[in-house]
Design an enzyme around this catalytic site. Structure first.
Site, PDB file in Angstrom:
ATOM      1  N   ARG A   1      -1.385  -8.120 -39.104  1.00 30.57           N
ATOM      2  CA  ARG A   1      -1.414  -9.384 -38.355  1.00 30.57           C
ATOM      3  C   ARG A   1      -1.728 -10.567 -39.264  1.00 30.57           C
ATOM      4  O   ARG A   1      -1.070 -11.606 -39.182  1.00 30.57           O
ATOM      5  CB  ARG A   1      -2.416  -9.323 -37.205  1.00 30.57           C
ATOM      6  CG  ARG A   1      -1.953  -8.431 -36.067  1.00 30.57           C
ATOM      7  CD  ARG A   1      -2.991  -8.339 -34.984  1.00 30.57           C
ATOM      8  NE  ARG A   1      -4.223  -7.799 -35.559  1.00 30.57           N
ATOM      9  CZ  ARG A   1      -5.445  -8.092 -35.150  1.00 30.57           C
ATOM     10  NH1 ARG A   1      -5.632  -8.917 -34.149  1.00 30.57           N
ATOM     11  NH2 ARG A   1      -6.498  -7.553 -35.717  1.00 30.57           N
TER      12      ARG A   1
ATOM     13  N   ASN B   1      -2.742  -7.185 -31.528  1.00 26.76           N
ATOM     14  CA  ASN B   1      -2.708  -5.727 -31.406  1.00 26.76           C
ATOM     15  C   ASN B   1      -2.598  -5.349 -29.948  1.00 26.76           C
ATOM     16  O   ASN B   1      -3.158  -6.020 -29.083  1.00 26.76           O
ATOM     17  CB  ASN B   1      -3.976  -5.098 -31.982  1.00 26.76           C
ATOM     18  CG  ASN B   1      -3.968  -5.066 -33.494  1.00 26.76           C
ATOM     19  OD1 ASN B   1      -2.926  -5.171 -34.128  1.00 26.76           O
ATOM     20  ND2 ASN B   1      -5.147  -4.919 -34.071  1.00 26.76           N
TER      21      ASN B   1
END
Length: 88
Positions: free
Chosen positions: A18, A36
Site C-alpha cells: 500500500r 487492505n
C-alpha cells in the site's frame, strides 16, 4: 478519464504494497485510495489520465520487492474520486 476499481490478490499485505502504491500513484499524478481487505486482498480506486493509469497497472502487476501479485480484478468506478492518493 474513468476511474478504476481494483482488487489485487497474492502476497500483498504486510509487504509494504500500500505504501509503495501511494508513492507510485502520487509520482504519476493519480488520484484515489488503497486499503487492505479482510480477505487478504488489497483494494484500490485509481483515477487520472489513461496513460498514467495504465503505467500504474503495469507497476502493480509486479509490485514492490517482497510482494507477489497473483491477480488484479479491474472494473470501472462510477463514484467521484477526491484529488490526491491516500491509504484508507
Amino acid at each position: 478519464m474513468r476511474a478504476r476499481h481494483l482488487l489485487i490478490g497474492g502476497r500483498v499485505q504486510g509487504v509494504g504494497y500500500r505504501d509503495w502504491m501511494v508513492r507510485e500513484a502520487g509520482r504519476l499524478g493519480l488520484s484515489g485510495w488503497v486499503r487492505n481487505r479482510p480477505d487478504g486482498q488489497v483494494e484500490a480506486v485509481v483515477a487520472g489520465p489513461e496513460p498514467a493509469v495504465e503505467a500504474l497497472l503495469t507497476l502493480l502487476r509486479r509490485g514492490p520487492r517482497l510482494a507477489r501479485v497473483d491477480s488484479i480484478e479491474e472494473t470501472f468506478w462510477e463514484e467521484e474520486v477526491p484529488p490526491g492518493f491516500f491509504r484508507r
